[in-house]
Scaffold this motif. Structure first.
Motif, mmCIF file in Angstrom:
data_model
loop_
_atom_site.group_PDB
_atom_site.id
_atom_site.type_symbol
_atom_site.label_atom_id
_atom_site.label_comp_id
_atom_site.label_asym_id
_atom_site.label_seq_id
_atom_site.Cartn_x
_atom_site.Cartn_y
_atom_site.Cartn_z
ATOM 1 N N THR A 59 0.832 -1.202 0.000
ATOM 2 C CA THR A 59 0.000 0.000 0.000
ATOM 3 C C THR A 59 0.869 1.256 0.000
ATOM 4 O O THR A 59 0.612 2.196 -0.759
ATOM 5 N N THR A 60 1.896 1.258 0.823
ATOM 6 C CA THR A 60 2.789 2.409 0.906
ATOM 7 C C THR A 60 3.498 2.651 -0.417
ATOM 8 O O THR A 60 3.598 3.793 -0.880
ATOM 9 N N ARG A 70 4.151 5.692 -5.432
ATOM 10 C CA ARG A 70 4.126 5.790 -6.900
ATOM 11 C C ARG A 70 3.168 6.885 -7.347
ATOM 12 O O ARG A 70 3.473 7.665 -8.255
ATOM 13 N N ASP A 71 1.996 6.943 -6.722
ATOM 14 C CA ASP A 71 1.007 7.970 -7.076
ATOM 15 C C ASP A 71 1.544 9.370 -6.817
ATOM 16 O O ASP A 71 1.411 10.265 -7.657
ATOM 17 N N VAL A 72 2.174 9.553 -5.663
ATOM 18 C CA VAL A 72 2.729 10.863 -5.320
ATOM 19 C C VAL A 72 3.836 11.246 -6.290
ATOM 20 O O VAL A 72 3.911 12.384 -6.762
ATOM 21 N N GLN A 131 4.176 10.265 -9.383
ATOM 22 C CA GLN A 131 3.578 10.587 -10.677
ATOM 23 C C GLN A 131 2.962 11.981 -10.643
ATOM 24 O O GLN A 131 3.088 12.751 -11.612
ATOM 25 N N GLN A 132 2.305 12.324 -9.547
ATOM 26 C CA GLN A 132 1.727 13.661 -9.415
ATOM 27 C C GLN A 132 2.812 14.721 -9.457
ATOM 28 O O GLN A 132 2.654 15.765 -10.106
ATOM 29 N N ARG A 133 3.912 14.465 -8.777
ATOM 30 C CA ARG A 133 5.041 15.414 -8.786
ATOM 31 C C ARG A 133 5.617 15.547 -10.194
ATOM 32 O O ARG A 133 5.937 16.646 -10.643
ATOM 33 N N LYS A 134 5.744 14.440 -10.882
ATOM 34 C CA LYS A 134 6.271 14.462 -12.249
ATOM 35 C C LYS A 134 5.360 15.286 -13.145
ATOM 36 O O LYS A 134 5.835 16.114 -13.934
ATOM 37 N N ASP A 135 4.053 15.077 -13.019
ATOM 38 C CA ASP A 135 3.094 15.852 -13.812
ATOM 39 C C ASP A 135 3.175 17.333 -13.480
ATOM 40 O O ASP A 135 3.122 18.195 -14.370
#
Length: 84
Positions: free
Chosen positions: A40-41, A46-48, A50-54
């Motif tokens: 889960t962590t 990974r989501d965070v 990807q958001q930072r990359k975007d």
């Protein structure tokens, strides 16, 4: 003094220097629990990322737009100075 582990299968406990630390049954469930939490962590990480990359890509686009506007303003200023 060296630390030694003594495994006593008859009681289902793991001993460390004569002190009971965890039961063997709990070790399996704890490991499964830990693996689920880790999964889960990692997924959240990974989501965070990807958001930072975007967000970085979006900011780079904004920077490029501002630099182009700055170049246009410099040209207009130079044209105004040359016209005097």
């Amino acid at each position: 003094m060296r630390n030694k582990r003594a495994y006593r299968a008859d009681k289902g406990k793991i001993y460390f220097n004569g002190i009971s630390t965890v039961s063997r049954r709990n070790t399996v469930t704890d490991a499964t629990d830990l693996a689920a939490r880790l999964s889960t962590t990692l997924s959240e990480l990974r989501d965070v990322m990807q958001q930072r990359k975007d967000q970085v890509e979006q900011l780079r686009g904004e920077i490029a737009t501002i630099e182009n506007q700055n170049d246009d303003l410099e040209k207009k200023i130079q044209e105004m100075i040359d016209s005097f």
